[in-house]
Write a protein that holds these residues in place. Structure first.
Motif, PDB file in Angstrom:
ATOM      1  N   LEU A  47      26.985  -2.539  14.438  1.00  0.00           N
ATOM      2  CA  LEU A  47      26.935  -1.432  13.586  1.00  0.00           C
ATOM      3  C   LEU A  47      28.107  -1.353  12.604  1.00  0.00           C
ATOM      4  O   LEU A  47      27.976  -0.796  11.599  1.00  0.00           O
ATOM      5  CB  LEU A  47      26.855   0.045  14.605  1.00  0.00           C
ATOM      6  N   THR A  69      31.172   3.472  16.877  1.00  0.00           N
ATOM      7  CA  THR A  69      30.529   2.400  16.613  1.00  0.00           C
ATOM      8  C   THR A  69      30.284   1.348  17.694  1.00  0.00           C
ATOM      9  O   THR A  69      30.005   0.231  17.493  1.00  0.00           O
ATOM     10  CB  THR A  69      30.561   1.891  15.128  1.00  0.00           C
ATOM     11  N   ARG A  72      27.414  -0.766  19.323  1.00  0.00           N
ATOM     12  CA  ARG A  72      26.122  -0.232  18.899  1.00  0.00           C
ATOM     13  C   ARG A  72      25.942  -1.248  17.781  1.00  0.00           C
ATOM     14  O   ARG A  72      26.825  -2.038  17.052  1.00  0.00           O
ATOM     15  CB  ARG A  72      26.245   1.070  18.099  1.00  0.00           C
ATOM     16  N   GLN A  73      24.510  -1.431  17.814  1.00  0.00           N
ATOM     17  CA  GLN A  73      23.775  -2.442  16.955  1.00  0.00           C
ATOM     18  C   GLN A  73      23.167  -1.784  15.838  1.00  0.00           C
ATOM     19  O   GLN A  73      22.510  -0.605  16.183  1.00  0.00           O
ATOM     20  CB  GLN A  73      23.015  -3.533  17.522  1.00  0.00           C
ATOM     21  N   ALA A  74      22.950  -2.430  14.875  1.00  0.00           N
ATOM     22  CA  ALA A  74      22.167  -1.838  13.750  1.00  0.00           C
ATOM     23  C   ALA A  74      21.068  -2.715  13.233  1.00  0.00           C
ATOM     24  O   ALA A  74      21.185  -4.002  13.201  1.00  0.00           O
ATOM     25  CB  ALA A  74      23.119  -1.670  12.429  1.00  0.00           C
ATOM     26  N   LEU A  91      21.309   3.903  10.857  1.00  0.00           N
ATOM     27  CA  LEU A  91      21.524   4.861  11.972  1.00  0.00           C
ATOM     28  C   LEU A  91      20.472   5.140  12.882  1.00  0.00           C
ATOM     29  O   LEU A  91      20.920   5.904  13.958  1.00  0.00           O
ATOM     30  CB  LEU A  91      22.439   5.955  11.474  1.00  0.00           C
ATOM     31  N   HIS A  92      19.370   4.745  12.514  1.00  0.00           N
ATOM     32  CA  HIS A  92      18.264   5.307  13.372  1.00  0.00           C
ATOM     33  C   HIS A  92      18.467   4.776  14.885  1.00  0.00           C
ATOM     34  O   HIS A  92      18.447   3.629  15.178  1.00  0.00           O
ATOM     35  CB  HIS A  92      16.795   4.723  12.841  1.00  0.00           C
ATOM     36  N   THR A  94      20.665   5.408  16.933  1.00  0.00           N
ATOM     37  CA  THR A  94      22.042   5.254  17.262  1.00  0.00           C
ATOM     38  C   THR A  94      22.512   6.643  17.970  1.00  0.00           C
ATOM     39  O   THR A  94      23.617   6.841  18.599  1.00  0.00           O
ATOM     40  CB  THR A  94      22.939   4.864  16.164  1.00  0.00           C
ATOM     41  N   LEU A  96      23.804   8.788  15.723  1.00  0.00           N
ATOM     42  CA  LEU A  96      24.895   9.095  14.825  1.00  0.00           C
ATOM     43  C   LEU A  96      24.366   9.886  13.430  1.00  0.00           C
ATOM     44  O   LEU A  96      23.255   9.358  13.163  1.00  0.00           O
ATOM     45  CB  LEU A  96      25.723   8.040  14.589  1.00  0.00           C
ATOM     46  N   ALA A 110      28.519  12.336  15.873  1.00  0.00           N
ATOM     47  CA  ALA A 110      27.678  12.184  16.789  1.00  0.00           C
ATOM     48  C   ALA A 110      26.811  13.261  17.032  1.00  0.00           C
ATOM     49  O   ALA A 110      27.240  14.540  16.855  1.00  0.00           O
ATOM     50  CB  ALA A 110      28.540  11.863  18.188  1.00  0.00           C
ATOM     51  N   ASP A 123      19.237  11.443  10.646  1.00  0.00           N
ATOM     52  CA  ASP A 123      20.318  10.621  10.500  1.00  0.00           C
ATOM     53  C   ASP A 123      21.283  10.796   9.340  1.00  0.00           C
ATOM     54  O   ASP A 123      22.381  10.064   9.103  1.00  0.00           O
ATOM     55  CB  ASP A 123      19.946   9.119  10.421  1.00  0.00           C
TER      56      ASP A 123
END
Length: 810
Positions: A47, A69, A72-74, A91-92, A94, A96, A110, A123
């Motif tokens: 991310l 972040t 976390r992956q994007a 950001l979907h 996550t 965040l 957050a 998001d």
């Protein structure tokens, strides 16, 4: 409920800043609910990395705690998105959210259930304003600082990840410094200087790192005739940016010098309306009018246009001098669906000048004379005979089609044409009293046209943990160059102290009738491999180059030459989270050399190679970019006298030149009131291999001509109040030699520039968009010799140039 992350300063890091604006106008989201959509090609991945790429290309700034972040992956983001939509997808899922703060900076926070804001779009928080900024290819920039580039890699690449020095001059820097030529525009760039002095109002011929720079327009080669007579001169008002790629660049562009490439990018159509009108004037009775209009043609924004034009007229600094130009540049962009785009661009330009580039003897200019100093305004030519006229035109297109998430096809085709007629009356001999100059009348007629087409496929994919950007392409170039030259002696010498121009023009005798066709076909392959913080660049190219030459004087002689060459580039960079990126690279070049040796064998291409190491720095949370590089360039197969005493007058290719150097460039937006550009270059040049001629003269151990050891520049812009911009600049160029024998030493010089700009909107809201500006180059009118061809032909540098302008934008 929205709550901030960790508040301790040590835990807060800055993601990335992308600072550039497609249009200085602020786009109100509530007025344009769809905002300004842009194309993105961001692979799925960590991310932090994905957000960095997104904000760099969209133009917003983001500050967030690093803990948010981590791990976390994007998902991939490919296609056309607004800022809201882009953040939403990245950001979907996550937990965040991106929230707009003051000063066009987003924070990342957050979510804590239950949500109290934007249940329909969790998001992204409410967007009050969106600044439309960097375009997909990193070409459009607001301000002085660019962070993306397409010249070096032919892909939209971060300058941090590019393992070679690239200096960028933006349109805002061109305007702020009052540049009216490309030579003016690059004067604050380290290691770049005007090859034949800065007062030439005919051409922009540049040096970098000791060697000539070849010129490209929108990525395509401009004509480069053997006698350097048929050259386009690009109007800077029509440019979006100027990229200077330092060092060998054959891996992307084929035959080239080891000095590098100057790529000039023209202004592109925008899909938001923007209009500008400029009127101005200055010393030497200068007058100017210009306009720049762009925007969508249809309601859907599928078709956009741009129309840029300029007309100017002025007298010269030299007696009877003048300089006139007419320039028009229409362009059109057509979005043929969501995945296909076609941009057509063109320009026409006509120049007519009696140049300030007036040849004067070294005695009386560079050296003292018993007759006193020769004034920079003195014209020792023939005003009713001399002059320079050029007509140039270009037309081309850029086509792009995105097949899917992996493959993209692009093609760039361009045709450039130029016709030049020049007449001059330079001196060739000075009498013993240093008062009477014998002159020769000359006429050169040159014509060149070049067709180039570059087609490549880009593939973006993952292989294991590594992300690849592969580029495979083929390009073709054909250059036709024609040159005729005639000359004749004036009947009597000219009295330098009291010139009498009422003399008959000499009969001109044809001396040169030359025609040449050059063709180049190249195949290239490049892979940019990103793994964790490492970026490895591998590139290779194979070229076939052909030339056919016809010399018709004194007798018809035909020659053919064929050359093939492999060139390449290898580079490695490591990008730290704090914006520091050390790198190292190797690159090579080839440049065909016309002619034959004593045996009749054709000369081989000159070969160049560069080793460069350095560090680039884009500090987190700051609008700045720093490049520090150290390098060594060698060029082999240079011609030098044949050492065999039976081969007097012939050449062999055993010469070799070497340049070692250090360059630094720093551009910083320190705060909203202060901008700084600083640069320094150290160059140590030598001919390390050269043979002696029949007289025993040799160039071995000599410095290369027109390569100062030290060069430095500083530009500071300060905004004491919101409406007023004050700027001053210093430019230093160390001593250097005007000739290969190192006998004509040109002294060092320091010049001062200045600028004042006032935004009239502060006086009245009815004056919104109106700007008044006053710029001065060489403010104190320092007299200096910019270049000497020999002891009879020296040229003063550019004198003081003052320009005032009124700019209205809406």
């Amino acid at each position: 409920m929205i709550r901030m992350g960790e508040s301790r300063l040590g835990a807060v890091s800055t993601g990335v800043l992308a600072f550039f604006c497609l249009n200085p106008t602020v786009i109100q989201a509530q007025d344009r609910p769809a905002e300004l959509a842009r194309d993105y090609r961001i692979e799925a991945g960590p991310l932090t990395q994905s957000l960095n790429q997104f904000v760099m290309r969209s133009g917003v700034a983001m500050v967030f705690p690093s803990s948010l972040t981590a791990d976390r992956q994007a998902p991939a983001l490919k296609g056309r998105y607004t800022v809201r939509e882009g953040f939403g997808k990245l950001l979907h899922g996550t937990g965040l959210r991106a929230v707009l703060q003051e000063g066009n900076t987003y924070s990342l926070i957050a979510l804590s259930p239950p949500q109290s804001v934007l249940d329909r779009d969790p998001d992204v928080a409410t967007l009050d304003t969106v600044y439309a900024i960097d375009d997909l290819y990193g070409r459009t920039v607001d301000g002085y600082i660019a962070v993306t580039d397409t010249t070096a890699m032919k892909t939209a690449s971060s300058l941090l990840e590019t393992p070679q020095t690239v200096n960028v001059v933006t349109k805002d820097q061109i305007v702020a410094q009052g540049a009216h030529s490309v030579t003016d525009a690059v004067r604050y760039t380290p290691g770049v200087l005007a090859s034949f002095g800065d007062s030439d109002t005919r051409n922009d011929v540049l040096h970098s790192r000791g060697f000539y720079l070849k010129q490209n327009l929108n990525g395509s080669k401009l004509p480069f005739g053997a006698y350097s007579a048929a050259m386009l001169r690009i109007e800077p008002y029509g440019l979006e940016r100027i990229d200077i790629l330092k060092g060998p660049a054959s891996v992307m562009y084929g035959q080239n010098t080891p000095g590098g490439i100057v790529n000039m990018t023209t202004k592109q159509p925008l899909n938001v309306p923007m209009h500008e009108i400029v009127v101005g004037g200055g010393n030497h009775d200068r007058t100017l009018g210009a306009f720049d209009f762009t925007g969508p043609v249809d309601e859907e924004g599928r078709l956009s246009y741009r129309l840029t034009g300029l007309a100017r007229n002025s007298n010269g600094r030299v007696d009877d001098g003048f300089d006139r130009r007419i320039f028009i540049a229409p362009s059109l962009e057509w979005k043929l669906g969501d995945r296909t785009r076609l941009t057509v661009f063109s320009h026409y330009q006509r120049d007519k000048t009696l140049t300030d580039y007036s040849a004067l003897p070294a005695i009386g200019t560079l050296y003292e004379s018993p007759n006193g100093r020769i004034s920079p305004t003195k014209n020792l030519g023939q005003p009713d005979f001399d002059g320079y006229e050029r007509r140039q035109a270009a037309i081309g297109y850029e086509f792009e089609h995105v097949f899917n998430d992996v493959f993209t096809l692009r093609q760039n085709l361009q045709y450039n044409k130029v016709d030049v007629t020049t007449q001059a009356s330079p001196g060739y001999m000075l009498d013993p009293t240093a008062r009477y100059l014998s002159r020769v009348g000359t006429r050169g007629q040159a014509r060149a046209d070049v067709l180039s087409v570059d087609t490549h496929v880009q593939a973006d994919f993952h292989m294991g943990a590594a992300r690849h950007t592969v580029l495979a392409g083929i390009d073709y170039m054909k250059l036709d160059d024609y040159y005729k030259f005639a000359s004749g002696l004036y009947a009597s010498p000219l009295d330098i102290q009291n010139p009498d121009y009422n003399v008959a023009h000499p009969e001109l005798i044809p001396r040169i009738d030359y025609r040449q066709t050059r063709e180049q076909l190249g195949f290239y392959l490049q892979d940019q491999i990103r793994w964790n913080r490492w970026v490895l660049t591998l590139g290779g190219r194979y070229d076939q180059a052909h030339s056919r030459t016809l010399n018709q004087l004194p007798a018809s002689v035909r020659a053919k030459q064929q050359e093939s060459a492999w060139t390449g580039r290898v580079g490695l960079a490591y990008v730290f989270d704090n914006g520091l990126a050390p790198y190292i690279s190797y690159s090579s070049s080839f440049e065909p050399e016309d002619g034959t040796d004593f045996s009749g064998a054709q000369f081989k291409a000159m070969k160049g190679r560069q080793i460069e190491a350095g560090v680039k720095y884009q500090p987190a949370g700051q609008k700045s970019f720093v490049t520090l590089s150290a390098f060594e360039i060698r060029q082999r197969n240079m011609t030098t006298p044949d050492p065999d005493p039976l081969h007097t007058g012939f050449l062999v290719q055993s010469g070799e030149a070497r340049v070692r150097g250090l360059e630094i460039e720093a551009k910083a937006h320190i705060n909203k009131s202060l901008n700084v550009i600083a640069s320094y270059a150290y160059l140590n040049s030598r001919m390390i291999k050269a043979n002696a001629d029949a007289s025993g003269r040799t160039l071995q151990g000599k410095s290369l001509e027109r390569v100062p050891r030290h060069q430095a520049a500083l530009w500071v812009e300060y905004q004491p109040v919101p409406a007023l911009h004050l700027a001053a600049g210093l430019r230093y160029q160390g001593s250097n030699f005007g000739d290969a024998d190192n006998t004509l030493a040109l002294p060092a010089r320091t010049l001062v520039d200045a600028s004042v700009r006032y935004d009239a909107e502060q006086l009245s809201s009815s004056l919104k968009g109106m700007t008044l500006q006053l710029t001065a180059s060489n403010l104190f009118n320092k007299e200096y010799i910019g270049y000497c061809l020999n002891e009879i032909q020296c040229f003063y540098g550019q004198g003081r140039t003052v320009q005032a302008s009124l700019r209205y934008k809406w």
